[in-house]
Design an enzyme around this catalytic site. Structure first.
Site, PDB file in Angstrom:
ATOM      1  N   GLU A 132       0.842  -1.208   0.000  1.00  0.00           N
ATOM      2  CA  GLU A 132       0.000   0.000   0.000  1.00  0.00           C
ATOM      3  C   GLU A 132       0.871   1.249   0.000  1.00  0.00           C
ATOM      4  O   GLU A 132       1.927   1.269   0.640  1.00  0.00           O
ATOM      5  CB  GLU A 132      -0.846   0.036   1.276  1.00  0.00           C
ATOM      6  CG  GLU A 132      -2.251  -0.456   1.124  1.00  0.00           C
ATOM      7  CD  GLU A 132      -3.185   0.532   0.434  1.00  0.00           C
ATOM      8  OE1 GLU A 132      -2.710   1.363  -0.366  1.00  0.00           O
ATOM      9  OE2 GLU A 132      -4.393   0.448   0.690  1.00  0.00           O
ATOM     10  N   ASP A 133       0.409   2.274  -0.675  1.00  0.00           N
ATOM     11  CA  ASP A 133       1.099   3.559  -0.597  1.00  0.00           C
ATOM     12  C   ASP A 133       0.826   4.238   0.735  1.00  0.00           C
ATOM     13  O   ASP A 133       1.713   4.834   1.339  1.00  0.00           O
ATOM     14  CB  ASP A 133       0.666   4.470  -1.756  1.00  0.00           C
ATOM     15  CG  ASP A 133      -0.840   4.566  -1.875  1.00  0.00           C
ATOM     16  OD1 ASP A 133      -1.498   3.503  -1.938  1.00  0.00           O
ATOM     17  OD2 ASP A 133      -1.386   5.682  -1.892  1.00  0.00           O
ATOM     18  N   ASP A 157      -4.463   4.973   6.229  1.00  0.00           N
ATOM     19  CA  ASP A 157      -5.121   6.140   6.816  1.00  0.00           C
ATOM     20  C   ASP A 157      -6.045   5.628   7.941  1.00  0.00           C
ATOM     21  O   ASP A 157      -5.596   5.412   9.067  1.00  0.00           O
ATOM     22  CB  ASP A 157      -5.884   6.822   5.670  1.00  0.00           C
ATOM     23  CG  ASP A 157      -6.457   8.172   6.026  1.00  0.00           C
ATOM     24  OD1 ASP A 157      -5.891   8.871   6.870  1.00  0.00           O
ATOM     25  OD2 ASP A 157      -7.502   8.546   5.455  1.00  0.00           O
ATOM     26  N   ARG A 209      -0.487  12.435  -9.266  1.00  0.00           N
ATOM     27  CA  ARG A 209       0.173  11.151  -9.009  1.00  0.00           C
ATOM     28  C   ARG A 209       1.585  11.138  -9.593  1.00  0.00           C
ATOM     29  O   ARG A 209       2.448  10.389  -9.136  1.00  0.00           O
ATOM     30  CB  ARG A 209      -0.627   9.996  -9.630  1.00  0.00           C
ATOM     31  CG  ARG A 209      -1.985   9.734  -8.998  1.00  0.00           C
ATOM     32  CD  ARG A 209      -2.535   8.407  -9.488  1.00  0.00           C
ATOM     33  NE  ARG A 209      -3.962   8.244  -9.271  1.00  0.00           N
ATOM     34  CZ  ARG A 209      -4.524   7.740  -8.178  1.00  0.00           C
ATOM     35  NH1 ARG A 209      -3.756   7.381  -7.174  1.00  0.00           N
ATOM     36  NH2 ARG A 209      -5.832   7.604  -8.078  1.00  0.00           N
ATOM     37  N   PHE A 259      -2.590  16.961   3.770  1.00  0.00           N
ATOM     38  CA  PHE A 259      -3.089  16.453   2.487  1.00  0.00           C
ATOM     39  C   PHE A 259      -1.920  16.304   1.526  1.00  0.00           C
ATOM     40  O   PHE A 259      -1.433  17.267   0.954  1.00  0.00           O
ATOM     41  CB  PHE A 259      -4.155  17.373   1.901  1.00  0.00           C
ATOM     42  CG  PHE A 259      -4.999  16.636   0.906  1.00  0.00           C
ATOM     43  CD1 PHE A 259      -6.234  16.110   1.265  1.00  0.00           C
ATOM     44  CD2 PHE A 259      -4.535  16.396  -0.373  1.00  0.00           C
ATOM     45  CE1 PHE A 259      -6.985  15.376   0.362  1.00  0.00           C
ATOM     46  CE2 PHE A 259      -5.276  15.671  -1.291  1.00  0.00           C
ATOM     47  CZ  PHE A 259      -6.506  15.155  -0.927  1.00  0.00           C
TER      48      PHE A 259
HETATM   49  C1  PRP Z   1      -6.037   5.375  -0.641  1.00  0.00           C
HETATM   50  C2  PRP Z   1      -4.761   4.596  -0.399  1.00  0.00           C
HETATM   51  C3  PRP Z   1      -5.259   3.351   0.277  1.00  0.00           C
HETATM   52  C4  PRP Z   1      -6.483   3.835   1.037  1.00  0.00           C
HETATM   53  C5  PRP Z   1      -6.137   3.981   2.473  1.00  0.00           C
HETATM   54  O1  PRP Z   1      -6.634   4.898  -1.808  1.00  0.00           O
HETATM   55  O2  PRP Z   1      -4.099   4.315  -1.596  1.00  0.00           O
HETATM   56  O3  PRP Z   1      -5.618   2.355  -0.651  1.00  0.00           O
HETATM   57  O4  PRP Z   1      -6.856   5.099   0.487  1.00  0.00           O
HETATM   58  O5  PRP Z   1      -7.207   4.494   3.182  1.00  0.00           O
HETATM   59  P1  PRP Z   1      -7.808   3.815   4.482  1.00  0.00           P
HETATM   60  O6  PRP Z   1      -6.657   3.368   5.365  1.00  0.00           O
HETATM   61  O7  PRP Z   1      -8.601   4.946   5.107  1.00  0.00           O
HETATM   62  O8  PRP Z   1      -8.699   2.683   4.081  1.00  0.00           O
HETATM   63  P2  PRP Z   1      -7.757   5.696  -2.600  1.00  0.00           P
HETATM   64  O9  PRP Z   1      -9.107   5.173  -2.181  1.00  0.00           O
HETATM   65  O10 PRP Z   1      -7.537   7.169  -2.444  1.00  0.00           O
HETATM   66  O11 PRP Z   1      -7.539   5.236  -4.091  1.00  0.00           O
HETATM   67  P3  PRP Z   1      -6.211   5.307  -4.996  1.00  0.00           P
HETATM   68  O12 PRP Z   1      -5.266   4.262  -4.454  1.00  0.00           O
HETATM   69  O13 PRP Z   1      -6.692   4.987  -6.368  1.00  0.00           O
HETATM   70  O14 PRP Z   1      -5.631   6.705  -4.891  1.00  0.00           O
END
Ligand code: PRP
Length: 182
Positions: free
Chosen positions: A98-99, A102, A164, A151
């Site tokens: 995961e990147d 949160d 991105r 952010f």
């Molecule tokens: C972001 C990130 C994780 C997720 C984490 O993805 O890449 O997958 O949110 O959030 P959490 O811990 O609150 O569940 P996003 O839904 O923004 O999609 P993306 O990866 O396409 O940017």
């Protein structure tokens, strides 16, 4: 694009050394095992590619796309799978990549979802962690760095699908996202 950036939070050099450290740990820990990285799209794309190139042992990878139910910027906390992996993981050692972690909801869901397929082991590797935002605890076996609740965009992370492609982790100016967040 750069005019929307307030400051650089994590430089390219810092990201590079973080990726090398994580890849070295993984290469050491998974020597002789059947390693499969599962990247959580789309944010993981660049981190996954960098990690793969720095891992020195045989490794496969797949990607999965998950999304929160809910409208606009307000998440209901429920996760759905948009695109599933195309690799078999039964009996293999997987690491979910995961990147950003949160609330922790996405990783909790995916860990359970993928565990049902019978991998030998499931671990988690995240580049960036916002611990102050956590709603559900999640163990991160390999972690790049903790970051403050700002952010951030760049290095695969987006706002409204943009930014991105910035090579560094940047903090966006407030006026760009004002009124659009929950
Ligand atoms: C972001 C990130 C994780 C997720 C984490 O993805 O890449 O997958 O949110 O959030 P959490 O811990 O609150 O569940 P996003 O839904 O923004 O999609 P993306 O990866 O396409 O940017």
């Amino acid at each position: 694009m750069l005019e929307d950036v307030k400051k650089v939070l994590i430089t390219k050099d810092e990201i590079d050394s973080m990726v090398k450290r994580l890849a070295a740990q993984i290469s050491n820990d998974y020597e002789g095992k059947h390693l499969v990285l599962i990247g959580v799209m789309k944010g993981c794309l660049i981190f996954l590619a960098d990690l793969l190139r720095n891992i020195s042992i045989p490794v496969e990878f797949g990607t999965i796309t998950a999304s929160s139910y809910g409208s606009g910027t307000v998440s209901s906390g429920q996760i759905k799978i948009i695109n599933d992996i195309d690799v078999a993981i039964k009996g293999k050692d997987i690491i979910i990549v995961e990147d950003l972690v949160d609330t922790g909801l996405t990783l909790n869901y995916l860990k359970e979802f993928l565990s049902l397929r019978g991998p030998s082991s499931v671990k988690i590797c995240v580049a960036f962690d916002k611990p102050s935002r956590r709603k559900k605890p999640i163990g991160t076996d390999y972690k790049g760095m903790d970051i403050p609740d700002e952010f951030i965009v760049g290095y695969g992370l987006d706002f409204d699908e943009k930014y991105r492609n910035l090579p560094e982790i940047c903090v966006l100016k407030e006026e760009i996202y004002a009124g659009l967040l929950d």
